[in-house]
Structure formats: C-alpha cells, structure tokens
Design an enzyme around this catalytic site. Sequence first.
Site: not given
Length: 267
Positions: A73, A201
């Site tokens: 991430c 996402e």
Amino acid sequence: MQLSFHKMHANGDDFVIVDARNSANPVTSAVARCMGDRNRGVGFNQLAVLLDCDDADARVMFWNADGSALDVCGSATRGAADLLMRQANVSSVVLRTNRGLLTCERVSNGDICVAMGVPLFGWSDIPLVQELDSAVLPLAGSPAACSMGNPHCTYFVDDLATIDIATVGPAIETNALFPLKTNVHFVQIIDRTHIRLRIWERGAGIALGSGSCSCGAVVNGIRRGLLDSTVEVECDGGSVTVQWDGVGTVFLVGPVEASFSGTMSQG
C-alpha cells in the site's frame, strides 16, 4: 485487549498503523475488519502492522478494511516510513513488505518518496485468469492491467464526470478475469505530465487517493504512450507525483499527515 494505533492519511487516503515491534502480532483478519469498520471501529482504507525484521527497519503487513490481506500500500508505506523516520530522527528507512524491500526517503519539502519496485505485466503476475496481452484487455473500454504487488486495471476516459464509479468499479473489481479481484482506475489525461484519477480500491471502495493505484495508472499510461516519465496524479483528496523510466523502479512521492493516536478494545 487494548490495541494501540496511529491514524494517518495521505491526501485523505486514510490508514491506521499498529506498531507490533517487540511483541506478538495482534492483528488477524477479524481484528482488521473490526478496526476498519467506520461505525464501530476506527475506520480506514488500509491497516499497516509494523513487525520486527532482521534485514530492514521493520516488516510491514497490510490489511484492507474488509479483512483481506494485500502485499503493498503506497499511502500506508509512506505513513509507516514517516513514523519510523521521526522516531529515529533519520531521513530514510527500508521496509520489508511482501512486495520486497522498499526504500523510503524524506525529500526537501517533507514529502515521502517510496521506491515502489518494478511493475509486472505478465498475465500470471497480475494475475489474470488466462494468458492475455495485459496492455489491452478484452473488456469494454479496453483497459490496461499491471501489478505493483497488487493488481491494477486502468481505464482511460474523456470525462471522469460521466463515469459512475460506484457501479462500474465493483463490477470490474470482481470480474472473472481477475482471480484475486483488482483495483480499478479511471484516468482523464490533462496533459502528458498531469492526470486526473478516480479510484475504486479492491476491498475498500471509492478512495480519495491511493499510492499504488497512482503508480499503476501512470505505468499503464506510459505503456500506452500517453504520458511522460514524471506525472502529477490529481486524486479526489490531493496530488502525488509518480516517476517511471519505462523499465525499472517506480517512484511515488507525496505527503502524509498524522490524524490522531489512540487505543481500541478488542474482544
């Protein structure tokens, strides 16, 4: 059990960091899902857990708000790096992730630069369910796909305002072509050095920003011959810069800010 955490964000892309160095890892899928609940928990797009590591300043494990794991991430990596740099009073750290070793540096304006690794384009690396040309997928809109340690699918559109992200995003995320699901980007090109990006996402939904999605969108734009090697990525929550020479490591540069710290009861 009381679980201490730090809440941070990168241009509104919010994440939580749990520092579990020198202790047993307290985070499971169920714990991540509980913490990620915006009504009953802390709320986040991603959770980063810092662990002891022999060959880096820390090992980092990542979770989505739905309790699913992910390998990298970009936003939470910047947050973890910022936290560790401040604690050690240094300007660079190396983090071990499932993506590999990521070098992170604080640049002159205080932003964090992360070397996000080399993008992958092979169908089995992304992964796709079958052998296909990842530069032009056989889906309506002819998106491109790549992996930045997690799967990305990028659509290039004339006008973002015409795209119903909440409808199209989850349909593509769960398309059978992507056995591990996928992040979905919608890109409007302002010019060769500037894009506008909206994001669905994987495991989190519509996001104000995403480091890895920004990288994946720029990489796919460069592959298509649409962008230069340094691109400003304007997301709903703010902007980051992505640099890629078309061959090697992708560099992500952007701000990160602390929101608050606290403890949450578990079990």
